[in-house]
Design a protein around this motif. Structure first.
Motif, short mmCIF file in Angstrom:
data_model
loop_
_atom_site.label_atom_id
_atom_site.label_comp_id
_atom_site.label_asym_id
_atom_site.label_seq_id
_atom_site.Cartn_x
_atom_site.Cartn_y
_atom_site.Cartn_z
N ALA A 64 0.82 -1.22 0.00
CA ALA A 64 0.00 0.00 0.00
C ALA A 64 0.85 1.27 0.00
N LEU B 65 2.37 2.72 2.43
CA LEU B 65 2.24 3.56 3.63
C LEU B 65 3.47 3.32 4.51
N ALA C 145 -4.50 3.89 11.85
CA ALA C 145 -4.78 4.18 10.45
C ALA C 145 -5.83 5.28 10.32
N ARG D 99 0.57 11.26 4.52
CA ARG D 99 1.27 10.41 3.56
C ARG D 99 2.77 10.61 3.72
N LEU E 109 -4.40 -1.97 -3.54
CA LEU E 109 -3.36 -1.44 -2.66
C LEU E 109 -2.18 -0.92 -3.48
N GLU F 130 -2.75 7.58 -5.52
CA GLU F 130 -3.97 7.50 -4.73
C GLU F 130 -5.17 8.09 -5.46
N LYS G 210 -6.91 1.60 2.93
CA LYS G 210 -5.74 1.87 3.77
C LYS G 210 -5.94 1.28 5.16
#
Lengths: 311, 398
Positions: A29, A31, A77, A84, A163, A170, A184
């Motif tokens: 993803a 992240l 989350a 980000r 993902l 995004e 997410k």
């Protein structure tokens, strides 16, 4: 020697589980979660407390550890949903440090800096240290294999594709009608469950956990594992974790052979070697030893007649 | 068959000759004493580990040089990184690969608590400096001893010392560690008995670059004396901030919080007047003096003294037991550390006494080193020092 290798195998397995979990959040993803060790702590403490204080069976404790870490993961989350990149990284790092400081200072939860000792391990007494390590190696390898299989399925499913889409862009995913926030949160939930499970297993293996354990050092080792193995693919995560443990341990045997350095310099050299390894990987193989394989989208040389626009 | 018997004959002949000629040569064939030094060389304890390492190596060197031990000493050093996870990996390597019978040098309480189960499960002896009370309460079956007095001994002794200086309103500022709360409670009890009180207690997070707000917090209750309960890296920051804030109160801390090496790095006016305490041996004993001489230092801190004692005790115990295993160390350590035997102050002195067939009682640089059944030291004197012009000066022994 073989007993040592078994114990290191267990460590490598636990690192691999963490790397797999981290791969869902960071690799798939995109992240950047530097709070890894915080979720590891939640899992370890949840399982440790439940099995020690309430006498839960170990299997239930490990499951509860994974669930607890996952719930905390969902909360984190949701809190960080608008962040980000570097901003997310710093907030998650802060989360892990907060966990460590809370567990150090709130003595009533789990004895503060004294830590929790005597966490039960499966058949620890009956098997003796060497038998227990072997059994645990089996457990950890099985757990790694199971997670690998599940996450491989996840990676190849439409969920994994979304993902990866979020990782790349995004907004495009949003335009395609996907609920980015939901994805997410789900990525965090799945990934942190694995981290919590690793923490729980670690607690049952070593029988002792304390806030000092949850220092950012471990996060960096797992990050290194993923970068070395190849971010975004599960094989890379497992291979990377094994490589990092191998590297950390093998330097112990190499450093004493370097002439003219003291033990203190040797210890510093080991840390330098790790930094150099990270730099070399990033410089020469930025995508890791086993780069992520993306489905190649073939662009046809010419537009088929059936699709060409008719005047 | 023929070859085998010839070898055996030759071997036994050689051994017999050697045994007659030099009594110690036989023992030289004995199993070596394998020592694992597991101490922080990096991380938060990286300040203290190298000093302890040097002290242990100095003792082993002296023993080797004297030739009185009759066994080889194999030392393996590993860095515990002041991290329980890394320390457990290092301990497993020491035990399974290097086959050490004793691990010495763990510093942080969390590291000791993590390493201890690995040690007792594989019957390896462990000697530590970690002072947290729960450490000796672990089910270690005797495989653990520590030379650091527990919080009760330290808190009570320090409280009496501080009260003897006329302190009535004590302010405590220190890190969050297993000893933080117990030390405060024992200080409180002593201060109350002496007609004083602990007026403020502030716990800070380690690794901060300034503690100005914590200092303001502790000063709010107007203490007349400060007890700094931290390690060297943070205590230096606190001392600097106190100096900057122009707070000229009496200050007390553990000797390991301001070792000479640290004092050398800060301006003398910052450290002026700080008092330190450390466990110590008898006045008449020469252990402290020999430990200083061995390292070429004028004064040594509590950690260095304790490291000296671990190495000496391990050597003496193995010599007494006649076996270099963890079980032998566990079973025999109290036969050389305490009891009615001849008092000895260094390892070499003790080896000579043992060779002469005497019972010994090792009195170390850090104290009498008498252990109770759970591995705590059962009492010790305290050596107090004061910093003057950047140097530690001896004050008194209580």
């Amino acid at each position: 020697m073989e007993h040592y290798l078994v114990a290191m195998g267990v460590t490598a397995g636990i690192y691999a589980i963490m790397a797999l979990g981290m791969n869902v959040i960071w690799g798939m993803a995109g992240l950047i979660n530097l709070g890894l060790v915080g979720f590891f702590a939640v899992g370890a403490y949840a399982s440790g407390l439940l099995t020690l204080k309430l006498g839960w069976p170990i299997v239930a404790g490990v499951a509860a550890g994974a669930v607890a870490a996952s719930l905390v993961g969902v909360a984190v989350a949701l809190i960080t949903v608008r962040l980000r990149g570097d901003y997310l990284a710093i907030v998650t790092l802060g989360f892990a440090e907060t966990m460590r400081i809370v567990m150090s200072n709130e003595l009533w939860i789990a004895n503060g800096t004294d830590g929790l000792s005597g966490i039960p391990g499966p058949f620890r007494q009956a098997l003796g240290p060497h038998g227990f390590n072997l059994l645990f190696l089996g457990i950890v390898v099985a757990a790694t294999a199971l997670l690998f299989f599940l996450f491989q399925r996840l990676d190849n499913s439409p969920f994994g594709r979304v993902l990866r889409g979020i990782r790349e862009d995004e907004q495009v995913v949003q335009v395609a009608g996907k609920n980015v926030v939901m994805f997410k949160v789900k990525a965090f939930a799945v990934g942190t469950a694995a981290l919590g499970m690793a923490g729980a297993l670690y607690g049952h293996f070593t029988s002792y956990i304390a806030p000092d354990l949850f220092a950012p050092l471990l996060t960096l080792y797992i990050k290194l594992s993923l970068l070395a193995g190849g971010l975004g693919n599960n094989i890379g995560a497992v291979v990377g974790a094994v490589l990092v443990v191998f590297f950390l341990e093998s330097t112990r045997f190499i450093v004493p052979f370097i002439p003219e350095i003291s033990a203190v310099q040797g210890a510093a050299l080991r840390e330098i070697l790790i930094a150099v390894a990270l730099l070399l990987i990033l410089r020469t193989r930025a995508r890791g030893l086993i780069p992520e394989r993306l489905a190649q989208v073939r662009i046809p040389p010419s537009v088929p007649a059936s699709l060409s626009l008719k005047p | 068959m023929k070859r085998l018997s010839r070898r055996t004959v030759l071997k036994s002949a050689a051994a017999a000759t050697a045994a007659l000629a030099y009594p110690f040569q036989v023992q030289a064939q004995a199993e070596p004493l394998r020592v694992g030094i597991l101490t922080p060389l990096t991380g938060a304890g990286g300040n203290d580990g190298p000093r302890m390492l040097k002290a242990m190596q100095a003792v082993f060197d002296e023993v080797n040089k004297s030739g009185a031990f009759g066994r080889k000493i194999e030392i393996t050093v590993e860095d515990d990184q002041t991290n329980p996870e890394a320390a457990v990996r290092a301990a497993r390597k020491l035990i399974e690969v290097n086959k050490v019978s004793v691990i010495m040098g763990t510093w942080a309480s969390a590291v000791t608590a993590a390493v201890a189960p690995v040690c007792w499960e594989s019957k390896t002896f462990i000697m530590t400096v970690s002072g947290a009370d729960p450490i000796t309460l672990l089910p270690h079956q005797g495989f653990l001893v520590r030379t650091q007095p527990n919080s009760r001994l330290q808190g009570t002794a320090h409280g009496e010392f501080v009260a003897s200086l006329g302190a009535k309103r004590l302010g405590i500022i220190g890190i969050q560690a297993p000893f933080a709360i117990p030390t405060k409670e024992y200080l409180e009890a002593v201060m109350k008995a002496k007609g004083g009180a602990v007026v403020s207690h502030v716990i800070y997070e380690k690794d901060k670059s300034t503690y100005r707000s914590e200092i303001d917090q502790v000063m709010r209750e107007k203490p007349d004396f400060l007890y700094l309960n931290g390690y060297a890296p943070d205590t230096v920051v606190v001392l600097r901030d106190l100096y900057r804030a122009n707070i000229n109160l009496g200050k007390f801390c553990q000797s390991y919080a301001v070792p000479q090496a640290t004092l050398d790095t800060i301006p003398p006016e910052v450290s002026e007047g700080v008092m330190t305490g450390q466990p110590s041996a008898d006045v008449e004993g020469s252990a402290y003096k020999s430990a200083c001489d061995r390292l070429g230092l004028k004064e040594i801190d509590g950690y260095v003294a304790q490291a000296t004692d671990w190495a000496s005790l391990a050597v003496l115990t193995v010599a007494k037991a006649g076996a270099a295993t963890g079980v032998a160390l566990k079973d025999t350590v109290r036969k050389v550390s305490q009891g009615g035997g001849t008092k000895v102050y260094t390892a070499v002195e003790g080896l000579k006494a043992l060779a002469a067939g005497k019972e010994i009682n090792y009195e170390g640089a850090s104290g009498p080193c008498d252990f109770n059944e759970i591995g705590d030291i059962s009492g010790c004197r305290f050596r107090y020092m004061k910093v003057a012009k950047g140097k530690l000066e001896f004050l008194k022994l209580v």
